[in-house]
Design an enzyme around this catalytic site. Sequence first.
Site, short mmCIF file in Angstrom:
data_model
loop_
_atom_site.label_atom_id
_atom_site.label_comp_id
_atom_site.label_asym_id
_atom_site.label_seq_id
_atom_site.Cartn_x
_atom_site.Cartn_y
_atom_site.Cartn_z
N THR A 187 -16.24 -35.28 17.11
CA THR A 187 -17.08 -36.48 16.35
C THR A 187 -17.87 -36.13 15.13
O THR A 187 -18.27 -37.04 13.73
CB THR A 187 -17.62 -37.19 17.22
OG1 THR A 187 -17.38 -38.25 17.81
CG2 THR A 187 -19.02 -38.50 16.77
N PHE A 189 -8.12 -37.97 16.20
CA PHE A 189 -8.50 -38.91 16.16
C PHE A 189 -9.27 -40.03 15.81
O PHE A 189 -9.93 -41.18 15.01
CB PHE A 189 -7.79 -39.71 17.80
CG PHE A 189 -8.79 -39.43 18.42
CD1 PHE A 189 -9.82 -40.52 19.31
CD2 PHE A 189 -9.79 -38.77 19.18
CE1 PHE A 189 -10.71 -40.70 20.17
CE2 PHE A 189 -10.64 -38.07 20.17
CZ PHE A 189 -11.60 -39.30 20.29
N LYS A 190 -10.28 -39.03 15.74
CA LYS A 190 -11.76 -39.89 15.45
C LYS A 190 -11.62 -40.51 14.06
O LYS A 190 -12.81 -41.33 13.22
CB LYS A 190 -13.15 -38.81 15.40
CG LYS A 190 -13.12 -38.16 16.74
CD LYS A 190 -14.05 -38.41 18.11
CE LYS A 190 -13.46 -38.19 18.95
NZ LYS A 190 -14.60 -37.64 19.69
N ASP A 191 -10.51 -39.30 13.17
CA ASP A 191 -10.53 -40.27 11.64
C ASP A 191 -10.68 -41.95 12.02
O ASP A 191 -10.51 -42.23 10.81
CB ASP A 191 -9.34 -39.90 10.54
CG ASP A 191 -10.41 -38.23 11.11
OD1 ASP A 191 -11.37 -37.92 10.32
OD2 ASP A 191 -8.99 -37.14 10.89
N LEU A 251 -13.88 -43.26 12.00
CA LEU A 251 -14.28 -42.87 11.17
C LEU A 251 -14.60 -43.16 9.65
O LEU A 251 -15.50 -42.93 9.02
CB LEU A 251 -15.27 -41.85 12.07
CG LEU A 251 -16.07 -41.66 12.82
CD1 LEU A 251 -16.43 -40.16 13.53
CD2 LEU A 251 -17.69 -42.58 13.29
#
Length: 497
Positions: free
Chosen positions: A147, A112-114, A117
């Site tokens: 992350t 989900f960090k994509d 980020l």
Amino acid sequence: METLYRSTRESASQTMTSSQAVLQGLTPDGGLFVPVTLPQADFDFDQLAQADYQTVAYEVLKLFFTDYTEAELKSCIQAAYGTQFDDPAIAPVTKHGKQYYLELFHGPTIAFKDLALQILPHLMTTAAKKNQLQAEVVILTATSGDTGKAAMAGFADVDQTKIIVFYPQAGVSAIQKQQMVTQVGENTYVVAINGNFDDAQTKVKELLNDRELHAQLAANQFQFSSANSINIGRLFPQVAYYVYAYAQLIKQGQIKNGDEVNFSVPTGNFGDILAGYYAKQLGVPIHKLICASNRNNVLTDFFNTGVYNKNREFFLTSSPSMDILVSSNLERLIFYLTGEDPKQTASLMTDLQTKGSYTLTPAMRQAVTEFWAGFVTEGQDQHEIHHLYAHHHYTIDPHTAVASAVAKQYQAATKDQRPMVVVSTASPYKFPKAVLAAITGQDHDVDGLAAVDQLHALIKTPIPATVDNLRTAPVRHHQVTEPDAMAAAIKTILKLN
């Protein structure tokens, strides 16, 4: 109306624009940036139901990043959410059993960090130009597994930036580690530490506020920033997928505009669920945000007792991105619970730093109305993975399983029948050993790519390219250090010694 930013620990007279706050990352006093006044939204969800993710993202981000022009924001969004995602919906909502799953793992690092980020580097480089920044930005980041890779993938070879990632050597999955140590990019640096995520995060926050180190950086034309969710450029893009998920439920005919829904969120550092809190403040009809934890259940105890106490045993679990005892983003919620009192917020954060705990006042406890909290054991986590696969042939990772199981706890405890959206934060291929064991009911002596192949043979869903590419990717990063030597490692990397 312009949205300006202030510190959670200082008076509102000291403000920054959104682009300045993105570049700064952390406030000079050690607090976190929050909007001076929360922006007002007037979402037309019937219209948004027909919109693509990029359009929804713009409608959200224009509220928080008001000193970016429309052209600048749309350029950042188009660059971030394109063919690097394997589903054109970017964040599709699927239904399995009685629950909905918001799939946030279709980006280039399958986590989900994509969603945040991929856009942060574009927000940051645009901010550098807007503010005539001459220094090179050094992104300093601690990671519990996801992350680090997502940030490096976003910042790799981005002009005028370097990124240094610290991760707990024994606290990430084999695939997470392999993704990080094989990361390409002449400006990317990965350092393992002999400690846990909290050790890395605490030291990173110290270094981000180290004035002597800042002066040394400035003398060499460097400036620190962060890619952790303490940075508003990372936090507020996450609000978009809550808005998008609600709109998609309308599009699918699962709800009508105005119906309330619940979100269950696997929670460690509190950034993901905090984005849901902001979405609710903007008018998304969210009834409850379910804060789901693993055995490191410091947040469950906090919401149920009003006491935040990090003085407890730390567990390494199969959901390592949640193996956290100091949830940095919680400070923003605390700020709102104090009635936006920076002195009281600073005092509570000092208590956490010096005593390891703090206690909410009765008034603050009464103000916590948006959240419900629960946790699961490793066995319950595995059971949820097994159940979803056996009954619905749907494979989830251990973090999603935590949220899915705690969602059912909430429904059993409250009898709340509102639609439940489980925030699915990672692909099962990122944690293949744990998922394989849960589905088969047997421990397997394989890990990493061997476990990926066994899991693929079982569930038959395609192996993501980012995982498949690890088969031939050379290891580029080998450095290991102690938490107390992190500053020295940074100086070596930047050639400040």
